[in-house]
Design an enzyme around this catalytic site. Structure first.
Site, PDB file in Angstrom:
ATOM      1  N   HIS A   1       5.068   0.719   3.733  1.00 59.68           N
ATOM      2  CA  HIS A   1       5.313   2.157   3.748  1.00 59.68           C
ATOM      3  C   HIS A   1       4.857   2.813   5.056  1.00 59.68           C
ATOM      4  O   HIS A   1       4.588   4.012   5.079  1.00 59.68           O
ATOM      5  CB  HIS A   1       4.596   2.821   2.569  1.00 59.68           C
ATOM      6  CG  HIS A   1       5.129   2.402   1.226  1.00 59.68           C
ATOM      7  ND1 HIS A   1       6.392   2.731   0.786  1.00 59.68           N
ATOM      8  CD2 HIS A   1       4.570   1.658   0.236  1.00 59.68           C
ATOM      9  CE1 HIS A   1       6.590   2.220  -0.420  1.00 59.68           C
ATOM     10  NE2 HIS A   1       5.500   1.564  -0.775  1.00 59.68           N
TER      11      HIS A   1
ATOM     12  N   GLU B   1       5.383  -3.557 -10.434  1.00 55.51           N
ATOM     13  CA  GLU B   1       5.567  -2.111 -10.290  1.00 55.51           C
ATOM     14  C   GLU B   1       6.934  -1.631 -10.761  1.00 55.51           C
ATOM     15  O   GLU B   1       7.331  -0.514 -10.463  1.00 55.51           O
ATOM     16  CB  GLU B   1       5.365  -1.721  -8.813  1.00 55.51           C
ATOM     17  CG  GLU B   1       6.252  -2.506  -7.863  1.00 55.51           C
ATOM     18  CD  GLU B   1       5.966  -2.214  -6.398  1.00 55.51           C
ATOM     19  OE1 GLU B   1       5.159  -1.307  -6.115  1.00 55.51           O
ATOM     20  OE2 GLU B   1       6.561  -2.888  -5.538  1.00 55.51           O
TER      21      GLU B   1
ATOM     22  N   ASP C   1       3.970   3.578  -8.481  1.00 57.48           N
ATOM     23  CA  ASP C   1       5.356   3.111  -8.375  1.00 57.48           C
ATOM     24  C   ASP C   1       5.930   2.807  -9.747  1.00 57.48           C
ATOM     25  O   ASP C   1       7.112   3.076 -10.015  1.00 57.48           O
ATOM     26  CB  ASP C   1       5.421   1.860  -7.493  1.00 57.48           C
ATOM     27  CG  ASP C   1       5.289   2.192  -6.023  1.00 57.48           C
ATOM     28  OD1 ASP C   1       5.949   3.133  -5.564  1.00 57.48           O
ATOM     29  OD2 ASP C   1       4.517   1.515  -5.328  1.00 57.48           O
TER      30      ASP C   1
END
Length: 727
Positions: A525, A628, A654
């Site tokens: 990310h 997730e 998530d």
């Protein structure tokens, strides 16, 4: 060696001032007890009389017992199928992963086994859901069998049960459901020719002494030995569980591996605490005995109210036990009771443990006689791992000691540092860094640096006892991973910093807190390039921490670049099924486990040390899957069975987004609970974000050992906020 055991097996009175506290009492006869980590208490009532309204119940704070898991399971009658109801439950047991096990021998009133009735249930206490029902056919549970007690090895996934009706040990493979009947009619599982005298009277039925075969059972804390004893007998036995698990070993070989430890008196219940003490219910003495790791038998407590102490359970430093009053038949003068007593030992200070460590190494350096080592080693639970050698008992240590003495002429251990901690169970966890130099009988000089991790237990004797010693050679390749070692070998939590800013100073400053085991380098990310990651990996290594990288995609073309930076762990996102898990393993593990390609990487120091790197990389580089997605939750059973995965990391944020629910929703809680249950079932450690240490310690109870603390940007924001905060 056997003579040594008999010499030390004597009675010593201790701790009579211990507080014996009554927890509950009942007018109906109970035998088994199981207390969970959170304090939930379960009991069982065997169907020995005319009326048994509850077979398994949960004890409430007000003393009431309610049927568990429901009324239907407790409502068996002769006209109902015994498969989905309790017929005659003899014991309840909670394993170290907080699952409840219920053993139903299905032999009511000892009148014969009800066909289709014998079973072992596994129940998840987080949901009260029955996860599995294991059944036994007529070749395992005979007509007059009475399955009595059970212990579960959650690491190797085996259960062990005693048969007190037709003496034997039943071994159940929990993965396949296949069971075997071993030591059938063997001297160790059969009753002895004795007449028990309890509370001044001989125990007789119809003028004859009852014959009750193998009854009490206990697993050593490292799961290496099974201890057991017949009820109408005085001798305690043990056998290595590896022998019981091996389907290819002949019965004769199994018989030869049985060890008799000596006479402890008539006993019903047996249980180990985490320190290697074995607790024994002493029927003829209204007492609880404790067999220490040094094989000293002590009276823990003795009192007239301890009338036929039956089953044990240990929770939060307390020993719980029932009184069954079996010798009094159906008309006891007192109620049936549950007692508890504190058993946590009084610990020595850290300097005393450091002195003990120096004493241990001085014995090694002086080629001391074996008799000098034995008072330092646990006789009830020992595991030692040297390079290429595993020792499972003092018997193995004796052979190893003889071999070393025949080969080494001189040895010197130069200790560089000793670090002592105390874990949640009250054991000493010791880390020693040292250099070893030795000269063989052939005058060959040897030298290496090593790290040794000890687990040492308190015994109240002159010396504490070593139960675990792991020797790790420190090689120039830096091929070690303290995160994996702390989790898999020491069962200790690890903590890491979450790094999103590609600057060396971030890791350097966070590492100055001297609390972090690893750094999570976030490449999914963030805008970090592979080169940025490689620079941060170098910094983490310089700070003596483990660099772990979360990569953008589950693609071998990406993974091979990030793993080549020298990362000791790769976190793979968006796992949905077993195929995704297999792709992750293939990319991160060399053959034969995976398909990781060979290249000139920094990790293997550009092939200059590839042979050494290849030999160790699969055991050192962590393969971590992000759980997730709702698809992953749906396919957990299949994902868990993919070999080569080291850890699951739970991403609640998530997961909540992908499920379309808020973070505190019941749906998300249920999904995480399912992840935790499946991970415990397959012995997969879990990882998670932990906002604070208290949260981490709570999560550890549910199988989490890998924690990230608040990230670099969050810590910066909190620092500014806290500056202007006025109390």
């Amino acid at each position: 060696m056997k003579k040594f055991i008999f010499v030390l097996l004597f009675i010593a009175c201790v701790a009579q001032e211990k507080i014996l506290e009554e927890v509950a009492n009942s007018k109906r006869q109970w035998t088994g007890i199981a207390v969970s980590q959170s304090g939930r208490t379960f009991v069982n009532y065997p169907r020995w009389g005319a009326r048994t309204p509850i077979s398994v119940g949960e004890l409430q704070k007000n003393g009431r017992v309610i049927p568990f898991p429901n009324k239907n399971w407790n409502g068996w009658t002769l006209d109902l199928s015994p498969r989905n109801r309790f017929v005659c439950v003899q014991s309840v047991y909670i394993d170290n992963q907080n699952f409840l096990w219920v053993l139903d021998p299905a032999n009511p009133k000892f009148s014969g086994v009800i066909k289709g009735g014998p079973k072992l249930l596994k129940i998840d206490l987080s949901s009260n859901e029955i996860l599995k029902i294991y059944t036994f056919n007529e070749s395992i549970v005979l007509k007059n069998s009475y399955l009595n007690d059970v212990r579960v090895d959650t690491i190797n996934q085996f259960a062990y049960m005693t048969d007190s009706g037709d003496g034997a040990i039943v071994v159940l493979d929990l993965k396949t459901g296949i069971s075997r009947r071993l030591l059938d009619n063997h001297a160790s599982t059969n009753a002895e020719d004795v007449v028990l005298e309890i509370e001044g009277k001989k125990w007789l039925r119809g003028g004859k002494a009852p014959q009750v075969h193998s009854d009490g059972i206990a697993l050593s804390p490292n799961n290496e030995y099974l201890y057991y004893q017949a009820l109408t007998a005085k001798s305690l036995y043990r056998i290595r569980t590896q022998v019981l698990r091996d389907q290819n070993i002949a019965q004769e070989t199994i018989h030869k591996n049985v060890q008799v430890l000596g006479k402890t008196g008539a006993a019903d219940g047996l249980i180990f605490d985490p320190h290697g003490n074995l607790y024994i219910s002493s029927l003829e003495n209204n007492a609880i005995l404790r067999l220490t790791p040094g094989l000293r038998v002590q009276y823990l407590v003795q009192h007239e109210s301890i009338s036929w102490p039956d089953s044990f359970s240990i929770s939060n430093g307390q020993l719980y036990f029932t009184t069954a009053q079996i010798h009094l038949g159906s008309s006891p003068t007192n109620p049936y009771r549950i007692f508890k007593i504190p058993i946590s030992p009084e610990l020595r200070n850290k300097n005393q443990i450091i002195s003990f460590i120096y004493h241990w190494f001085s014995l090694l350096d002086n080629n001391a006689d074996l008799k000098n080592f034995l008072p330092l080693l646990s006789q009830t639970s020992l595991y030692m791992q040297f390079p290429d050698v595993n020792l499972y008992s003092v018997f193995d240590f004796q052979k190893w000691h003889s071999l070393v003495a025949s080969q080494i002429k001189k040895a010197t251990h130069n200790i560089e540092s000793v670090k002592v901690e105390i874990d949640r169970d009250g054991n000493y966890v010791v880390q020693v860094k040292l250099e070893w130099q030795g000269t063989t009988k052939d005058n060959e000089e040897m030298k290496f640096k090593a790290e040794q991790n000890f687990v040492i237990v308190e015994t109240g004797e002159q010396y504490p006892r070593i139960t675990r010693c792991i020797v790790k050679e420190l090689k120039s390749t830096t091929m070690n991973n303290k995160v994996k070692e702390k989790i898999s070998l020491l069962k200790k939590p690890t903590f890491g910093g979450f790094v999103t800013i590609a600057d060396a100073k971030i890791i350097e400053n966070m590492a100055m807190g001297n609390q972090l085991d690893f750094f999570w380098i976030e490449a999914e990310h963030t805008e970090m390039s592979v080169k940025d990651v490689q620079n941060l990996v170098r910094v983490a290594e310089n700070e003596k921490t483990v660099p772990i990288v979360r990569i953008p995609t589950n693609d071998i073309s990406h993974i091979k670049k990030y793993i080549g930076t020298g990362a000791k762990g790769i976190i793979i996102p968006s796992i949905k099924n077993a195929d995704d898990a297999k792709k992750a393993v293939d990319a991160t593990k060399y053959p034969p486990i995976g398909k990781r390609p060979v290249g000139a990487e920094r990790g293997n120091r550009y092939l200059g040390k590839f042979r050494e790197y290849f030999a160790e990389a699969n055991n050192v580089v962590l393969t971590i899957l992000m759980i997730e997605t709702p698809e992953a939750v749906e396919n957990l059973e299949q994902i868990a069975q993919v070999p080569g995965v080291d850890l699951w990391h739970v991403g609640p944020f998530d997961l909540s987004v992908s499920m379309g629910v808020v973070i505190d929703s019941p749906e998300l809680k249920a999904a995480i609970q399912k992840i935790e249950t499946t991970a415990r079932k397959y012995n997969i450690p879990l990882g998670s974000y932990a906002a604070n240490l208290e949260t981490a310690l709570q999560k550890q109870k549910h199988g989490y050992y890998f924690f990230t603390i608040p990230g670099d940007m969050q810590l910066l924001q909190q620092g500014v906020h806290n500056y202007f905060k006025v109390d």
